[in-house]
Design a protein around this motif. Structure first.
Motif, PDB file in Angstrom:
ATOM      1  N   LEU A 282       0.873  -1.122  -0.265  1.00  0.00           N
ATOM      2  CA  LEU A 282       0.111   0.055   0.011  1.00  0.00           C
ATOM      3  C   LEU A 282       0.829   0.922  -0.442  1.00  0.00           C
ATOM      4  CD1 LEU A 282      -3.527  -0.562   2.162  1.00  0.00           C
ATOM      5  CD2 LEU A 282      -3.462   0.544  -0.008  1.00  0.00           C
ATOM      6  N   GLY A 283       0.583   2.248  -0.433  1.00  0.00           N
ATOM      7  CA  GLY A 283       1.311   3.520  -0.343  1.00  0.00           C
ATOM      8  C   GLY A 283       0.142   4.380  -0.005  1.00  0.00           C
ATOM      9  N   VAL A 284       1.033   5.850   1.152  1.00  0.00           N
ATOM     10  CA  VAL A 284       0.057   6.625   1.323  1.00  0.00           C
ATOM     11  C   VAL A 284      -1.316   7.279   0.486  1.00  0.00           C
ATOM     12  CG1 VAL A 284       0.621   8.662   1.815  1.00  0.00           C
ATOM     13  CG2 VAL A 284       2.070   7.325   2.767  1.00  0.00           C
ATOM     14  N   ASP A 313      -3.796   4.810  14.724  1.00  0.00           N
ATOM     15  CA  ASP A 313      -2.890   5.841  14.126  1.00  0.00           C
ATOM     16  C   ASP A 313      -2.233   6.122  12.767  1.00  0.00           C
ATOM     17  OD1 ASP A 313      -2.747   8.864  14.324  1.00  0.00           O
ATOM     18  OD2 ASP A 313      -0.747   8.892  15.849  1.00  0.00           O
ATOM     19  N   GLY A 314      -2.814   7.257  11.776  1.00  0.00           N
ATOM     20  CA  GLY A 314      -2.137   6.903  11.059  1.00  0.00           C
ATOM     21  C   GLY A 314      -2.566   6.004   9.568  1.00  0.00           C
ATOM     22  N   LEU A 315      -3.841   4.995   9.597  1.00  0.00           N
ATOM     23  CA  LEU A 315      -4.411   4.484   9.008  1.00  0.00           C
ATOM     24  C   LEU A 315      -6.165   4.317   9.639  1.00  0.00           C
ATOM     25  CD1 LEU A 315      -3.097   1.085   9.345  1.00  0.00           C
ATOM     26  CD2 LEU A 315      -2.685   2.396   7.778  1.00  0.00           C
ATOM     27  N   PRO A 345      -3.738   4.686   3.952  1.00  0.00           N
ATOM     28  CA  PRO A 345      -2.374   4.467   5.163  1.00  0.00           C
ATOM     29  C   PRO A 345      -2.980   6.573   4.786  1.00  0.00           C
ATOM     30  CG  PRO A 345      -2.091   3.119   4.085  1.00  0.00           C
ATOM     31  CD  PRO A 345      -2.797   3.650   3.143  1.00  0.00           C
ATOM     32  N   THR A 346      -2.759   7.069   5.621  1.00  0.00           N
ATOM     33  CA  THR A 346      -2.582   8.403   5.551  1.00  0.00           C
ATOM     34  C   THR A 346      -0.930   9.913   5.381  1.00  0.00           C
ATOM     35  OG1 THR A 346      -2.766   9.076   7.887  1.00  0.00           O
ATOM     36  CG2 THR A 346      -5.025   9.293   7.136  1.00  0.00           C
ATOM     37  N   ARG A 347      -0.779   8.334   6.063  1.00  0.00           N
ATOM     38  CA  ARG A 347       1.540   8.722   6.187  1.00  0.00           C
ATOM     39  C   ARG A 347       2.508   7.541   5.540  1.00  0.00           C
ATOM     40  NH1 ARG A 347      -0.386   9.970  11.393  1.00  0.00           N
ATOM     41  NH2 ARG A 347       0.741   8.594  13.284  1.00  0.00           N
ATOM     42  N   ALA A 348       3.181   7.646   5.637  1.00  0.00           N
ATOM     43  CA  ALA A 348       4.179   6.617   5.416  1.00  0.00           C
ATOM     44  C   ALA A 348       5.050   5.900   6.764  1.00  0.00           C
ATOM     45  CB  ALA A 348       5.470   7.228   4.799  1.00  0.00           C
ATOM     46  N   GLY A 349       4.446   4.791   6.557  1.00  0.00           N
ATOM     47  CA  GLY A 349       5.434   4.252   8.049  1.00  0.00           C
ATOM     48  C   GLY A 349       5.340   2.540   8.579  1.00  0.00           C
ATOM     49  N   ALA A 381       4.534   3.498   2.582  1.00  0.00           N
ATOM     50  CA  ALA A 381       4.864   4.049   1.395  1.00  0.00           C
ATOM     51  C   ALA A 381       4.555   4.925   0.584  1.00  0.00           C
ATOM     52  CB  ALA A 381       6.148   2.903   1.082  1.00  0.00           C
ATOM     53  N   LEU A 382       5.993   5.990   0.481  1.00  0.00           N
ATOM     54  CA  LEU A 382       4.653   7.017  -0.454  1.00  0.00           C
ATOM     55  C   LEU A 382       5.311   6.495  -1.536  1.00  0.00           C
ATOM     56  CD1 LEU A 382       7.485   9.695   1.011  1.00  0.00           C
ATOM     57  CD2 LEU A 382       4.759   9.908   1.095  1.00  0.00           C
TER      58      LEU A 382
END
Length: 560
Positions: A282-284, A313-315, A345-349, A381-382
């Motif tokens: 998955l990408g951001v 947090d972040g999903l 995902p809202t940001r990479a991680g 990932a971005l």
């Protein structure tokens, strides 16, 4: 992606789709019962949805333990949403040659092979020397069950003579949910006499602990007589009436050893997880649909617990409407439930989706069990081509020295006064081109049809009011974003948070926060559809009173 790469991907997709089609089209074998007595007849049904010729199916493997009495075929065509599906069935009536735990072997049907099916054959039935020709029985598969667990009631009519106008009293039951099951009919041999057997079955789910009384049931019919003339309509034969029951069921309460918020008694429970695309890739900003499917043997679909997609947090989770249903097995009902949610995902991680653990009570072994989906890691990932932080790359600055240019060109530029003129004209043309492109883009992006803008705004606002009226939180969220986008075309919002920023209204922001938290928060917050609709109407009236030339400017109050 190169041209060859696109061809390879298309070929792989085609192979996968063909594989899926073959898997769905494989022939399937089913039995009407999995426990019979020696002398009973058994119906084996083979269903094919591909081009396999059922008439060429080899039944030789059956002959070792079964005698085939009759075979017939049927076909069925369904049209759903314009899609046509066809299936064919081969129906085989047979009887076992011996007692014991037998196996219906795998059968080759065209290019497909059916799965083997176990069946238990008990000793032959006996009437104990009775000269009865009509018998009516009532039977329970369990006389002691847990509250809300399944018990199968079978009403069985055995007749050694021909009957007409057959009738069984209507079955009703208080303090229990009753689900009629498919009726069974077969032949059996008892004490050397051939009998016809009809079974009417019910799945019963007691709703209260204690004693559940099943009242007596009555069967009636008339003995078929030969007609004495063409005008004899029959019906003058001897009347037959038989009574079965009553019978009691002991209903046990929920055991103290059970833990969990949702009491789930069943014979077996399984839970499976599937993804529309690999979650590890998955990408951001990209989404993949996560599907959780629960099946429970001996339970209704409505008994299965809903899946809570706890936020990480972040999903972001965007749940869809669940799909709840039931299938019928020889042992009763198989409850099914599917919950789907888009994961973004809202940001990479690296994120960990926690383990899913569903407690259920094994009604056969009387033990607490868990259906588990293990925890899963997602690495977001971005998107390709985007840098993690945006860095500014300086443009190269021309050095005073012209040593890097060819000597003839360098000397020509220094001595020829035409070069500055050419450079000025080229720069002016380049700037004019950029200005033209900028104006063209603004013209395309800015709606110049007030009529089209008005219709779009009305439609989306109508959808918002409908979602609020139905208290449909997910639809209200999408409609609110869509309606706001028509009001702010220059910077259309993509989330409820951006909608709040555009309107800059405290009351609306609180309602949108409650809506978002109710959908995706860890605590299920209650939101009010009518309240949101009322506030949206007020803001819409205020917005329409503002001059059209100041629409965009009025959305952002000045700091002072």
């Amino acid at each position: 992606m190169t041209f060859i790469g696109r061809i390879v991907c298309a070929a792989i997709a085609m192979l996968l789709s063909l594989g899926a089609t073959c898997a769905l089209a494989a022939a399937q074998a089913t039995l009407d019962r999995d426990r019979i007595a020696l002398g009973d007849t058994l119906t084996l049904t083979i269903t094919a949805t591909n081009n396999d010729d059922l008439s060429e199916a080899s039944l030789d493997p059956l002959f070792a333990d079964f005698e085939v009495l009759q075979r017939s075929s049927s076909s069925n065509t369904n049209i759903v949403n314009g899609r046509i599906s066809r299936s064919r069935q081969l129906i085989i009536e047979m009887t076992p040659k011996r007692q014991g735990d037998l196996i219906i072997p795998s059968l080759d049907v065209g290019n497909s092979t059916t799965a083997a099916i176990p069946v238990t054959v008990g000793p032959p039935a006996s009437m104990g020397g009775s000269d009865e020709t009509v018998v009516f029985e009532m039977e329970l598969d369990h006389k002691q069950v847990y509250v809300q667990s399944q018990v199968i009631l079978t009403l069985r009519v055995l007749q050694a003579i021909n009957l007409e106008r057959r009738n069984i009293s209507e079955f009703t039951l208080n303090n229990a949910f009753v689900k009629p099951l498919e009726q069974r009919s077969f032949q059996t041999r008892i004490d050397g006499r051939q009998w016809r057997v009809d079974e009417i079955r019910y799945a019963i789910f007691p709703e209260q602990s204690g004693t559940l009384e099943i009242p007596q049931q009555v069967f009636s019919g008339r003995v078929t007589q030969r007609r004495r003339s063409l005008f004899d309509m029959g019906g003058s034969g001897q009347r037959v009436r038989r009574i079965a029951g009553p019978i009691s069921i002991e209903v046990l309460p929920i055991p103290a050893a059970f833990v969990g918020d949702n009491w789930l008694p069943a014979r077996n429970v399984t839970v499976e997880e599937s993804w529309s695309s690999p979650p590890e890739q998955l990408g951001v900003g990209e989404s993949a649909t996560r599907t959780i499917r629960i099946t429970a043997e001996g339970a209704q679909g409505a008994q299965l617990p809903p899946i809570r997609f706890n936020p990480v947090d972040g999903l972001k989770y965007y749940p869809d409407q669940p799909s709840i249903g039931e299938e019928e097995l020889p042992s009763g009902l198989l409850g099914t439930r599917e919950d789907n949610a888009a994961v973004v995902p809202t940001r990479a991680g690296t994120y960990t989706i926690p383990e899913l653990r569903i407690p259920w009570w094994d009604t056969q072994n009387r033990t607490l069990n868990y259906a588990v989906v293990p925890a899963r890691e997602i690495v977001a990932a971005l998107p390709a081509g985007s840098a993690a932080p945006a860095t500014t790359i300086p443009l190269p600055v021309a050095e005073p020295s012209t040593s890097t240019l060819p000597e003839a060109l360098s000397s020509g530029r220094e001595s020829n006064p035409l070069w500055p003129t050419i450079a000025a004209v080229t720069t002016t043309g380049w700037l004019l081109t950029l200005f033209y492109l900028w104006r063209s883009r603004r013209t395309i992006q800015t709606p110049n049809s007030e009529e089209h803008d008005s219709v779009s705004e009305k439609q989306t606002f109508k959808a918002l009011l409908a979602a609020c009226r139905q208290e449909d939180a997910l639809a209200a969220r999408g409609a609110m974003i869509a309606w706001s986008a028509t009001l702010f075309p220059d910077a259309p919002p993509r989330s409820l948070e951006q909608v709040s920023l555009r309107f800059a209204d405290g009351e609306l922001a609180a309602q949108l926060d409650a809506l978002d938290s109710g959908l995706f928060g860890s605590n299920q917050t209650t939101w009010s559809g009518p309240a949101l609709a009322t506030r949206a109407k007020q803001l819409r009236n205020q917005y329409k009173k503002k001059p059209t030339t100041n629409r965009v400017l009025a959305l952002y109050p000045s700091p002072g």
